[in-house]
Enzyme design. Sequence first.
Site, mmCIF file in Angstrom:
data_model
loop_
_atom_site.group_PDB
_atom_site.id
_atom_site.type_symbol
_atom_site.label_atom_id
_atom_site.label_comp_id
_atom_site.label_asym_id
_atom_site.label_seq_id
_atom_site.Cartn_x
_atom_site.Cartn_y
_atom_site.Cartn_z
ATOM 1 C CB ALA A 139 -0.967 -0.002 1.191
ATOM 2 N NE ARG A 179 -3.526 0.169 10.606
ATOM 3 C CZ ARG A 179 -2.381 -0.432 10.956
ATOM 4 N NH1 ARG A 179 -1.287 0.292 11.117
ATOM 5 N NH2 ARG A 179 -2.327 -1.733 11.145
ATOM 6 C CB SER A 198 -0.618 6.445 7.819
ATOM 7 O OG SER A 198 -1.122 5.179 8.193
ATOM 8 C CD GLU A 255 13.139 10.983 11.926
ATOM 9 O OE1 GLU A 255 12.436 12.007 11.847
ATOM 10 O OE2 GLU A 255 14.365 11.002 12.161
ATOM 11 C CG HIS A 312 5.713 3.065 1.781
ATOM 12 N ND1 HIS A 312 4.350 3.216 1.734
ATOM 13 C CD2 HIS A 312 5.975 2.348 2.897
ATOM 14 C CE1 HIS A 312 3.807 2.608 2.774
ATOM 15 N NE2 HIS A 312 4.765 2.078 3.488
#
Length: 281
Positions: free
Chosen positions: A35, A190, A188, A151, A40
């Site tokens: 995802a 999520r 994120s 981080e 990333h």
Amino acid sequence: MSQPAVARSAKALRAATAPWRKKNQKIALVPTMGALHAGHIKLVRAAGRKADRTIVSIFVNPAQFGPKEDLTRYPRTWREDLEKLTAEKIDLIYAPTVREMYPEGFATKVTLEGPALGLETDFRPHFFAGVATVVAKLLAAALPDYAMFGEKDYQQLQVVKQMVSDLNLPVEIVPVPTVRERDGLALSSRNAYLSVAERAAAPTLHRVLQETAASIRKGAPVGPTLVRGRRTIKAAGFKLDYLEARHASNLAPITSRKDGPIRLLVAARIGGTRLIDNMAI
Ligand code: PAF
């Protein structure tokens, strides 16, 4: 553009990386659960600057999800991930199956103290044993010179650093700063769960971290400043798990700026989504 090769087992990964090692090329690993988002990609680019070869692992690790958590609904976006990694020209994807990682009879778990105590562990007691075990397996399979960690998951970063140091693993853990939306929300996977109203409230966490950090930097006492921040987060509709000030490297509780460099860490739920964030003071 040619797609990166995909290794599905530790054996295949070793076979693919052996020629690089023979040529003394440096290898960086970017561990992910897929995802993939801009956070990333920042890790992947940092890996590319550090090493000659970049491996990205994609594995949604069941061991780090509790029985009531979002393992089944965690976003799985293989095709999009592959497109993004092809554009980044990485060298190899390691995407093992659950059976490859946890074969029948698997019986080992890394246990942790130090930076793993409190914070996430108070709310997700299974979490760091699952993370540390899978990270140890990924490092053992890829044998990288560098491993990149965001981080954004600050406690995870400290736990992995501690494990690597305690077990003398020959890898450098490279921290990479958090990537944020324009309104401050930390990226994120999520965030995809947030409704429009929840998305509008979500940047409160970053705002409270900024305000709390600014007050403490100006000399405000740590305890009462945190109390004010907690109140603001709850008033914005969150169920707060924690807003804490900890020592930036060992994550021990801290009551004053004199106790060492401070990291603020927060975790809170909005609707069905749990968000975490952190900030240096
Ligand atoms: O941060 C993550 O995405 C995961 O915790 C990690 C490090 C890939 C281990 O599964």
